[in-house]
Design a protein around this motif. Structure first.
Motif, mmCIF file in Angstrom:
data_model
loop_
_atom_site.group_PDB
_atom_site.id
_atom_site.type_symbol
_atom_site.label_atom_id
_atom_site.label_comp_id
_atom_site.label_asym_id
_atom_site.label_seq_id
_atom_site.Cartn_x
_atom_site.Cartn_y
_atom_site.Cartn_z
ATOM 1 N N HIS A 75 0.689 -1.295 0.068
ATOM 2 C CA HIS A 75 0.003 0.016 -0.075
ATOM 3 C C HIS A 75 0.943 1.280 -0.103
ATOM 4 O O HIS A 75 0.438 2.381 0.290
ATOM 5 C CB HIS A 75 -0.865 -0.049 1.266
ATOM 6 C CG HIS A 75 -2.093 -0.916 1.260
ATOM 7 N ND1 HIS A 75 -1.810 -2.141 1.594
ATOM 8 C CD2 HIS A 75 -3.164 -0.970 0.714
ATOM 9 C CE1 HIS A 75 -2.739 -3.142 1.470
ATOM 10 N NE2 HIS A 75 -3.981 -2.379 0.929
ATOM 11 N N ALA A 76 2.123 1.033 -0.267
ATOM 12 C CA ALA A 76 3.098 2.399 0.142
ATOM 13 C C ALA A 76 4.242 2.463 -0.890
ATOM 14 O O ALA A 76 4.547 1.100 -1.222
ATOM 15 C CB ALA A 76 3.616 2.536 1.245
ATOM 16 N N ASP A 77 4.585 3.624 -1.410
ATOM 17 C CA ASP A 77 5.828 3.447 -2.418
ATOM 18 C C ASP A 77 6.988 3.320 -1.565
ATOM 19 O O ASP A 77 7.958 2.765 -1.879
ATOM 20 C CB ASP A 77 5.825 4.762 -2.958
ATOM 21 C CG ASP A 77 4.510 5.189 -3.978
ATOM 22 O OD1 ASP A 77 4.630 4.788 -5.041
ATOM 23 O OD2 ASP A 77 3.687 5.515 -3.309
ATOM 24 N N ARG A 78 7.056 3.817 -0.322
ATOM 25 C CA ARG A 78 8.053 3.649 0.595
ATOM 26 C C ARG A 78 7.617 3.663 2.033
ATOM 27 O O ARG A 78 6.722 4.249 2.478
ATOM 28 C CB ARG A 78 8.964 5.180 0.444
ATOM 29 C CG ARG A 78 10.342 5.068 1.319
ATOM 30 C CD ARG A 78 10.802 6.328 1.126
ATOM 31 N NE ARG A 78 11.764 6.601 0.007
ATOM 32 C CZ ARG A 78 12.847 6.437 -0.263
ATOM 33 N NH1 ARG A 78 13.753 5.853 0.726
ATOM 34 N NH2 ARG A 78 13.368 6.666 -1.346
ATOM 35 N N VAL A 79 8.279 2.757 2.614
ATOM 36 C CA VAL A 79 7.936 2.745 4.091
ATOM 37 C C VAL A 79 8.997 3.057 5.373
ATOM 38 O O VAL A 79 10.348 2.873 4.918
ATOM 39 C CB VAL A 79 7.624 1.122 4.607
ATOM 40 C CG1 VAL A 79 7.103 1.173 6.175
ATOM 41 C CG2 VAL A 79 6.596 0.475 3.657
ATOM 42 N N LEU A 80 8.802 4.099 6.293
ATOM 43 C CA LEU A 80 9.582 4.100 7.358
ATOM 44 C C LEU A 80 9.083 3.501 8.366
ATOM 45 O O LEU A 80 7.998 3.383 8.946
ATOM 46 C CB LEU A 80 9.479 5.844 7.582
ATOM 47 C CG LEU A 80 10.161 6.849 6.846
ATOM 48 C CD1 LEU A 80 9.745 8.210 7.171
ATOM 49 C CD2 LEU A 80 11.842 6.514 6.511
ATOM 50 N N TRP A 81 10.073 2.611 9.067
ATOM 51 C CA TRP A 81 9.640 1.575 9.905
ATOM 52 C C TRP A 81 9.768 2.396 11.410
ATOM 53 O O TRP A 81 10.968 2.937 11.483
ATOM 54 C CB TRP A 81 10.529 0.225 10.034
ATOM 55 C CG TRP A 81 10.268 -0.368 8.721
ATOM 56 C CD1 TRP A 81 11.118 -0.362 7.486
ATOM 57 C CD2 TRP A 81 9.183 -1.010 8.132
ATOM 58 N NE1 TRP A 81 10.821 -1.126 6.458
ATOM 59 C CE2 TRP A 81 9.492 -1.688 6.800
ATOM 60 C CE3 TRP A 81 7.868 -1.392 8.799
ATOM 61 C CZ2 TRP A 81 8.413 -2.520 6.210
ATOM 62 C CZ3 TRP A 81 7.056 -2.194 8.048
ATOM 63 C CH2 TRP A 81 7.136 -2.794 6.851
ATOM 64 N N THR A 82 8.906 1.998 12.124
ATOM 65 C CA THR A 82 8.993 2.599 13.390
ATOM 66 C C THR A 82 8.887 1.520 14.691
ATOM 67 O O THR A 82 8.201 0.402 14.448
ATOM 68 C CB THR A 82 7.972 3.586 13.867
ATOM 69 O OG1 THR A 82 6.634 3.003 13.736
ATOM 70 C CG2 THR A 82 7.800 4.862 13.029
ATOM 71 N N PRO A 83 9.501 1.597 15.661
ATOM 72 C CA PRO A 83 9.445 0.410 16.660
ATOM 73 C C PRO A 83 8.046 0.315 17.205
ATOM 74 O O PRO A 83 7.196 1.125 17.341
ATOM 75 C CB PRO A 83 10.605 0.903 17.877
ATOM 76 C CG PRO A 83 11.240 2.039 17.205
ATOM 77 C CD PRO A 83 10.363 2.581 16.030
ATOM 78 N N ARG A 84 7.750 -0.993 17.408
ATOM 79 C CA ARG A 84 6.576 -1.587 17.659
ATOM 80 C C ARG A 84 6.115 -1.200 19.300
ATOM 81 O O ARG A 84 7.064 -1.510 20.028
ATOM 82 C CB ARG A 84 6.489 -3.118 17.662
ATOM 83 C CG ARG A 84 4.982 -3.671 17.841
ATOM 84 C CD ARG A 84 5.304 -5.068 17.203
ATOM 85 N NE ARG A 84 5.238 -5.044 15.718
ATOM 86 C CZ ARG A 84 4.072 -5.281 15.057
ATOM 87 N NH1 ARG A 84 2.904 -5.151 15.623
ATOM 88 N NH2 ARG A 84 4.231 -5.150 13.883
ATOM 89 N N VAL A 85 5.121 -0.458 19.616
ATOM 90 C CA VAL A 85 4.700 -0.191 20.783
ATOM 91 C C VAL A 85 3.143 -0.548 20.984
ATOM 92 O O VAL A 85 2.457 -0.457 20.009
ATOM 93 C CB VAL A 85 4.910 1.298 21.211
ATOM 94 C CG1 VAL A 85 6.341 1.526 21.344
ATOM 95 C CG2 VAL A 85 4.336 2.232 20.297
ATOM 96 N N PRO A 86 2.607 -0.554 22.382
ATOM 97 C CA PRO A 86 1.408 -0.591 22.520
ATOM 98 C C PRO A 86 0.586 0.521 21.813
ATOM 99 O O PRO A 86 1.275 1.661 21.652
ATOM 100 C CB PRO A 86 1.045 -0.555 23.922
ATOM 101 C CG PRO A 86 2.466 -0.972 24.405
ATOM 102 C CD PRO A 86 3.320 -0.560 23.426
ATOM 103 N N ASP A 87 -0.562 0.173 20.968
ATOM 104 C CA ASP A 87 -1.062 1.257 20.318
ATOM 105 C C ASP A 87 -1.308 2.476 21.012
ATOM 106 O O ASP A 87 -1.253 3.507 20.215
ATOM 107 C CB ASP A 87 -2.376 0.832 19.878
ATOM 108 C CG ASP A 87 -3.451 0.821 20.798
ATOM 109 O OD1 ASP A 87 -3.624 0.073 21.926
ATOM 110 O OD2 ASP A 87 -4.669 1.497 20.689
#
Ligand code: F6R
Length: 602
Positions: A551-563
């Motif tokens: 769904h994206a041209d590029r992804v910036l990944w972010t650390p997983r945290v509770p929502d």
């Protein structure tokens, strides 16, 4: 906005005052000036940056051990040499610097011109120096008091005369802080100018005046009687307001965020995993929360309102401070009004707080600057613990505000019995892990630097977020526009199809906030709608999200945290996106055009 830095003591005053003005540059200004006194007065004023004044100062001697300095953010009259402060009488011997606005300046000017005074600038401030001259019978302090009795509006005034040894100051609404030295005294519009010299300060209150001499300071109350000094210590280290090797204050402050969050948690968490913000209000008795704030602080407030509704189950909303005060708001004794402000001096927020007080609400403030006007106005203060924020674009203060709101929501939820001890302890454990997650997010700066190429040639950038992260989207868009000057707009992702989708084409990149959480699947559907219209998507997604790539041209990944914590982590890549874009475009990151750090006029 305007800055003031002044000195009286045994030392050569000009270098001290010029350095003080440099430390206030971040407040935003468009001209600067200085006057020194050594029996005669020596003035220098220049439009433009402080460097222009400094260059001129190298060619013009500025002797004397007393000096008044000012950086002006133009209101009445354009930023010219003549409109810059200090303003002086015709003989130049009596001079002043002024922050604020004299609302009745036109009537006073007409009166003073009729009495023979000649004006040389377009400013409201010049009126005051002529008025003091008119009222001066040899006692400068008395003349300043008599003059301020005739003024309407707001002022932080610093006045000196070539032949008198003192500096006289007066304050109404606009901030002034006196720095107490050993055989020397300082006064400034904010503590940043004082830090290299002293951390002993006196915050002047509304209506007070003071006389500063080399050997001491006397403060007078509104009625003119000498009053206690109320000396306080500034908790910040002297180098906290320095760049310390970073290319910009903004970048330094972005990278300070893990430390800031640790300080906030240290201040608010109890050893048993509970939360105590130290507020006096009975949180169990509050039936509604209204946040009043401006700009970035208001977006932190939006996060806060969402968290309070989620965890404490009482209505909460944020109001733009400049609107709140003029709309006869419905608040009562069981309404908790939370004012949020980095500077503690934003006039719109201060006046909103006053309005809330008149309406009978209990008022709490999250402020970064102790002793600031908002801190002094409210019943409850919860300090942000962010340390001095110098970059005009707010970053670490935003994260401190947001974290404090999440803590307030948890404490309220517990007080109201919505959460039990275990639930609070579980959330606070997640919060204790947050600084490490922020460090991971910061370590991914290179990926952000590469990603900003997506904004090359963009007409505008659209930020989309759902749930709590609608507020994150607004804040991300604000950050980008204020320092890169690229147009950016934020929308709730699901609202896009109701209009803004018409904007979508290859020249309007979309920053999609798509962290893991209950609304993730809905977000993906919305992004599919953008892609189907040739939209270019830069997604901010949680580590391990396998669905986002499609769904994206590029992804910036972010650390997983509770929502619930995702807005806190997403703030980092969004701040870096704005920063790297501004650097790529060659913008003045720390002092973007037209902006001021502390907005003390309406
Ligand atoms: C944006 C920004 C401003 C401030 C606003 C309120 O980056 O810094 O929008 O957030 O002017 O300022 P404070 O928090 O000092 O009341």
């Amino acid at each position: 906005m305007c800055g003031i830095a002044c000195y009286v003591g045994p030392r050569d005053a000009a270098p001290i005052v010029l350095d003080g003005l440099r430390r206030l540059e971040y407040r935003g200004y468009d001209s600067a000036g200085i006057v020194t006194f050594d029996g005669a007065a020596h003035a220098l004023k220049r439009a433009g940056k402080l460097a222009v004044l400094r260059d001129a100062a190298e060619r013009h001697p500025l002797p004397g051990a007393r000096a008044l300095g000012h950086t002006r953010w133009a209101t009445h009259g354009p930023p010219t040499d003549g409109n810059a402060h200090p303003h002086a009488t015709e003989d130049g011997r009596l001079a002043l610097v002024h922050n604020g606005i004299v609302e009745n300046h036109a009537a006073l000017r007409a009166e003073l011109e009729a009495a023979g005074h000649t004006f040389v600038s377009d400013t409201d401030s010049e009126t005051v120096v002529h008025l003091i001259e008119q009222l001066d019978d040899g006692d400068l302090h008395a003349a300043v008091r008599a003059a301020t009795d005739r003024l309407n509006g707001a002022w932080a005034l610093v006045v000196a005369h070539a032949e008198r040894p003192e500096i006289v100051v007066a304050r109404r609404t606009s901030p002034l802080v006196i720095g107490l030295g050993d055989g020397e005294q300082f006064v400034a519009s904010d503590v940043a100018a004082l830090l290299p010299h002293t951390r002993r300060v006196v915050y002047l209150r509304d209506g007070e005046t003071a006389v500063l001499r080399e050997d001491g300071v006397t403060v007078y109350d509104e009625a003119g009687a000498p009053t206690d000094l109320r000396e306080e210590a500034i908790p910040w280290e002297a180098d906290a307001a320095e760049k310390n090797g970073w290319p910009h204050y903004m970048l330094k402050e972005i990278f300070e965020q893990p430390t800031v969050v640790r300080s906030v948690l240290q201040d608010a968490l109890t050893p048993d995993g509970g939360v105590d913000l130290g507020l006096r209000v009975d949180l169990a008795d509050v039936d509604r929360v209204v946040v009043v704030a401006a700009g970035t602080a208001a977006y932190a407030g939006r996060l806060g309102a969402a968290w309070i509704e989620r965890f404490a189950r009482i209505p909460a909303h944020v109001e733009i401070a400049s609107e709140f005060r003029y709309r006869d708001p419905v608040v009562g004794p069981r309404t908790l009004v939370v004012a949020v402000s980095q500077s503690g001096e934003t006039i719109d927020t201060l006046e909103a707080v006053r309005e809330a007080g008149r309406a009978g609400a209990h008022r709490a403030a999250f402020v970064n600057v102790r002793g600031s006007s908002i801190a002094r106005e409210v019943e409850d203060v919860s300090p942000l613990c962010a340390g001095p924020e110098i970059g005009v674009a707010s970053t670490k203060a935003y994260l401190a505000m947001a974290t404090r709101f999440l803590l307030l929501a948890l404490q309220m939820g517990r007080a109201r019995g919505v959460l039990d001890d275990d639930a609070v302890a579980s959330w606070t454990a997640d919060l204790r892990a947050l600084p490490a997650r922020l460090e991971e997010a910061l370590a991914r700066r290179d990926a952000v630097r590469e990603a900003v190429a997506a904004f090359d040639g963009a007409r505008s950038v659209l930020y989309l977020g759902r749930g709590t992260n609608v507020a994150s989207a607004y804040e991300g868009a604000l950050k980008l526009k204020e320092i890169s000057y690229l147009h950016a707009e934020a929308y709730p992702t699901g609202e896009m199809k109701h209009g803004p989708i018409a904007l979508i084409d290859a020249t309007v990149p979309v920053v999609a906030l798509a962290p893991d959480g209950p609304l993730h699947a809905k977000t993906l559907s919305n992004l599919a709608e953008v892609r189907a219209r040739d939209g270019r998507i830069l997604a901010l997604a949680s580590d391990g999200d396998e669905a986002i790539a499609a769904h994206a041209d590029r992804v910036l990944w972010t650390p997983r945290v509770p929502d619930a914590l995702s807005p806190l982590v997403l703030a980092v890549p969004m701040q870096l996106l704005a920063y790297e874009t501004a650097v790529r475009l060659g913008r003045d990151v720390d002092q973007p055009r037209n902006l001021a750090k502390s907005v003390t006029v309406e």
